[in-house]
Motif scaffolding. Structure first.
Motif, PDB file in Angstrom:
ATOM      1  N   SER A  64      -0.712   5.321   5.590  1.00 41.87           N
ATOM      2  CA  SER A  64       0.172   5.095   4.608  1.00 41.87           C
ATOM      3  C   SER A  64       1.087   6.297   4.157  1.00 41.87           C
ATOM      4  O   SER A  64       2.345   6.304   4.146  1.00 41.87           O
ATOM      5  CB  SER A  64      -0.417   4.736   3.270  1.00 41.87           C
ATOM      6  OG  SER A  64      -1.057   3.193   3.426  1.00 41.87           O
ATOM      7  N   ARG A  93       0.817  -1.150   0.072  1.00 43.15           N
ATOM      8  CA  ARG A  93      -0.110   0.089   0.065  1.00 43.15           C
ATOM      9  C   ARG A  93       0.771   1.209   0.217  1.00 43.15           C
ATOM     10  O   ARG A  93       0.485   2.208  -0.852  1.00 43.15           O
ATOM     11  CB  ARG A  93      -0.798  -0.038   1.257  1.00 43.15           C
ATOM     12  CG  ARG A  93      -1.854   0.957   1.277  1.00 43.15           C
ATOM     13  CD  ARG A  93      -2.980   0.545   2.608  1.00 43.15           C
ATOM     14  NE  ARG A  93      -4.042   1.747   2.297  1.00 43.15           N
ATOM     15  CZ  ARG A  93      -5.179   1.235   1.816  1.00 43.15           C
ATOM     16  NH1 ARG A  93      -5.335   0.073   0.919  1.00 43.15           N
ATOM     17  NH2 ARG A  93      -6.198   2.153   1.606  1.00 43.15           N
ATOM     18  N   THR A 135       2.330   1.857  -3.414  1.00 38.92           N
ATOM     19  CA  THR A 135       1.434   2.396  -4.165  1.00 38.92           C
ATOM     20  C   THR A 135       1.272   4.064  -4.002  1.00 38.92           C
ATOM     21  O   THR A 135       1.071   4.773  -5.035  1.00 38.92           O
ATOM     22  CB  THR A 135      -0.138   1.515  -4.149  1.00 38.92           C
ATOM     23  OG1 THR A 135       0.098   0.247  -4.353  1.00 38.92           O
ATOM     24  CG2 THR A 135      -1.002   2.379  -4.966  1.00 38.92           C
ATOM     25  N   TYR A 136       1.368   4.389  -2.888  1.00 40.66           N
ATOM     26  CA  TYR A 136       1.219   5.783  -2.392  1.00 40.66           C
ATOM     27  C   TYR A 136       2.314   6.447  -3.143  1.00 40.66           C
ATOM     28  O   TYR A 136       2.058   7.502  -3.655  1.00 40.66           O
ATOM     29  CB  TYR A 136       1.041   5.889  -1.081  1.00 40.66           C
ATOM     30  CG  TYR A 136      -0.586   5.954  -0.591  1.00 40.66           C
ATOM     31  CD1 TYR A 136      -1.019   7.233  -0.556  1.00 40.66           C
ATOM     32  CD2 TYR A 136      -1.337   4.733  -0.302  1.00 40.66           C
ATOM     33  CE1 TYR A 136      -2.606   7.288  -0.051  1.00 40.66           C
ATOM     34  CE2 TYR A 136      -2.360   5.060   0.322  1.00 40.66           C
ATOM     35  CZ  TYR A 136      -3.183   6.231   0.372  1.00 40.66           C
ATOM     36  OH  TYR A 136      -4.324   6.192   0.771  1.00 40.66           O
ATOM     37  N   VAL A 186      -6.955   1.816  -4.950  1.00 33.29           N
ATOM     38  CA  VAL A 186      -7.017   2.542  -3.604  1.00 33.29           C
ATOM     39  C   VAL A 186      -7.861   3.354  -3.476  1.00 33.29           C
ATOM     40  O   VAL A 186      -7.930   4.310  -4.138  1.00 33.29           O
ATOM     41  CB  VAL A 186      -5.468   2.813  -3.126  1.00 33.29           C
ATOM     42  CG1 VAL A 186      -5.583   3.754  -1.690  1.00 33.29           C
ATOM     43  CG2 VAL A 186      -4.610   1.914  -3.123  1.00 33.29           C
TER      44      VAL A 186
END
Length: 274
Positions: free
Chosen positions: A121, A50, A53-54, A113
């Protein structure tokens, strides 16, 4: 070495060398060292999926903003400080029905997301020094003052993302060569010959190429073009012409420019004053 000691760009030393020793061969700069990305990849491996991804979505938006600013500069638009455009809106504390999604949120949603984007995150990336997080308020018509979360990539964060995603940083031309947009201006002035180019030559290019101080205020401009009357004329409009240094620069590096920017037509350009 001289550039390092005096804390100036390499091209300043090379330009000065060429002006003071016009018949000597140009000094060669050592090839840049290639930095190993191992440490950056270790930082990436410490992130969970996650968080990766951010970081990826924020990095992609940062690169898009950078490209937009580069394009605006070439079109002679007003240049915004990087501190403004690199600070990107991540989320507004309001219903998406009312404010929609930010560009970063749209990227996150495309990656699967769907949360607002201002939680753990983001905090984890900030703790690792990969991004800066700013929280303030912004006025939206019909909604009033809303809490806003903005993010900015740090240099280490940008380097980690590049290494992990295989995105090579654009190195630019080697010293002392010009960028493509400055080279286009040089070619235009060279082609004009004794007629010169209109003194209203647009954009910031002349500030970098002409005699004087460069826009960064720290180093001299290249001194390759000059605004003056045409030869034999003492009044009327001024026009841009190559200086001796500009003619030498073209003659010295024309083959390198043709290899570097094959799409820029240079037929008939030789850097001489004939």
């Amino acid at each position: 070495m001289l550039a390092h000691v005096y804390r100036i760009p390499d091209r300043v030393v090379m330009d000065a060398w060429r002006r003071s020793r016009p018949k000597d061969p140009l000094p060669l700069l050592p090839a840049p060292r290639v930095r190993q990305p191992a440490g950056k990849l270790n930082a990436w491996s410490s992130l969970n999926d996650r968080q990766r991804t951010y970081l990826t979505c924020i990095f992609r938006q940062d690169q898009e903003a950078e490209e937009e600013q580069r394009h605006a500069r070439h079109l002679s638009a007003e240049r915004r400080p990087a501190a403004e455009w690199r600070r990107m809106t991540l989320a507004l504390s309001a219903s998406s029905d009312a404010v929609g999604y930010t560009r970063i949120q749209e990227r996150l949603r495309a990656a699967g997301v769907h949360d607002p984007g201002a939680g753990s995150s983001v905090a984890a990336l900030e703790r690792r020094g990969l991004i800066f997080v700013y929280r303030d308020r912004v006025y939206i018509d019909g909604l009033g003052d809303l809490p806003r979360t903005r993010v900015e990539m740090t240099r280490p964060g940008r380097a980690v993302a590049r290494a992990a995603l295989g995105v090579r940083r654009e190195a630019g031309p080697p010293a002392p060569l010009l960028s493509s947009w400055l080279w286009k201006i040089m070619v235009r002035v060279a082609r004009a010959g004794t007629q010169g180019v209109d003194g209203s030559l647009a954009g910031r290019g002349p500030h970098y190429l002409a005699v004087g101080q460069s826009p960064d205020g720290r180093a001299p401009s290249r001194g390759f073009i000059v605004l003056r009357h045409p030869d034999g004329v003492t009044h009327g409009p001024y026009r841009w012409f190559l200086t001796d240094s500009g003619q030498h620069h073209i003659a010295d590096h024309l083959d390198a420019y043709r290899s570097l920017y094959p799409g820029i037509e240079t037929e008939g350009i030789n850097g001489s004053s004939d």
